[in-house]
Motif scaffolding. Structure first.
Motif: not given
Length: 287
Positions: A266-285
């Motif tokens: 659960e931890r690894t899955a949640a981390n990927l979802e969280y970091l993906t969201g942060l990257a997109r919000a920062a402007g990463y494609d």
């Protein structure tokens, strides 16, 4: 930007299991923990970690490392070594392994002052170690990574930049670990990344918070750092990703989450979802 997991943070999984689960969750890569095992009655992050390849005789395991990684469709952004440049034979072994596996980079541990040694004396000796390491990395066609780490000579970006200044950034780079800098070496991330410049070669993320550990007789409060989930610590990871974008960093981000609030999968899955969201919000494609 691509995301990987450092297997020091997946102690319960054997290599095949770690690769399979992380690939199914959508991770792009895996950063293998390579060190001789420490026995433990149960798997922990630093003892009994099952997602570890042995340093001694590493050459005999390269085929298995490659097979496990490639079969899962993962890449290796770096090898997670636990040696210092002073351990010349083992340093050479790690560089050669990175070249053979097309991993490209090797993390090396930092050092601290020795008994009776001043910081400046230790720093000068360590610089000589990295000059040697640069030559060996050049020979193997890979890059040696200096990690920002608390309780070392290079806890901050400023100290790391001073150490590697003048070395070839194709073969020597700095690994920025924002979680480690919360404990020691904290500098405004945007400033730290800008300072590292061409030496910024790799990024690790984890998070830390300080907790009250005791009260002395005179009422003095004592605090100690503890690893916490990525969303809960001192480091503002949303701002960190924005700083990475401004710095032009578009390479790997590797997670080593030592919190235990959630079960590992659960931890690894949640981390990927969280970091993906942060990257997109920062402007990463992210595609």
């Amino acid at each position: 930007m691509k995301f990987a997991v450092f297997t020091d943070s997946t102690p319960e999984w054997a290599p095949e299991e770690a690769a399979k689960i992380l690939a199914e969750q959508g991770w792009h890569g895996i950063e293998w923990r390579i060190t001789d095992p420490v026995e433990s009655s149960r798997p922990t992050f630093w003892a009994g970690n099952r997602a570890t390849w042995p340093l001694t005789g590493l050459e005999a395991h390269l085929g298995d490392i490659r097979s496990v990684t490639q079969s899962a469709g993962l890449a290796m952004p770096a090898l997670g070594g636990y040696v210092t440049p002073r351990q010349r034979e083992d340093a050479e072994r790690m560089l050669a392994a990175a070249a053979a596996l097309d991993a490209g980079q090797v993390r090396f541990l930092g050092v601290n002052t020795e008994k009776g040694q001043s910081y400046r004396e230790a720093f000068a000796a360590y610089r000589a170690d990295w000059e040697w390491l640069e030559g060996r990395a050049r020979h193997h066609g890979v890059r040696a990574l200096l990690e920002l780490h608390h309780e070392s000579l290079t806890a901050s970006a400023s100290a790391a930049r001073r150490l590697v200044e003048g070395l070839d950034p194709r073969y020597v780079g700095v690994l920025h670990d924002i979680g480690n800098t919360v404990i020691e070496g904290w500098e405004e991330p945007a400033h730290a990344l800008d300072l590292l410049g061409e030496y910024l070669a790799h990024v690790h993320v984890k998070n830390v918070a300080f907790h009250l550990s005791g009260v002395q007789n005179d009422g003095t409060l004592r605090w100690e750092p503890k690893w916490v989930p990525l969303r809960e610590g001192r480091a503002d990871l949303a701002e960190f990703f924005k700083a990475l974008a401004v710095a032009g960093y578009a390479s790997w981000v590797t997670v080593e989450d030592f919190s235990v609030a959630l079960p590992l999968a659960e931890r690894t899955a949640a981390n990927l979802e969280y970091l993906t969201g942060l990257a997109r919000a920062a402007g990463y494609d992210l595609g």
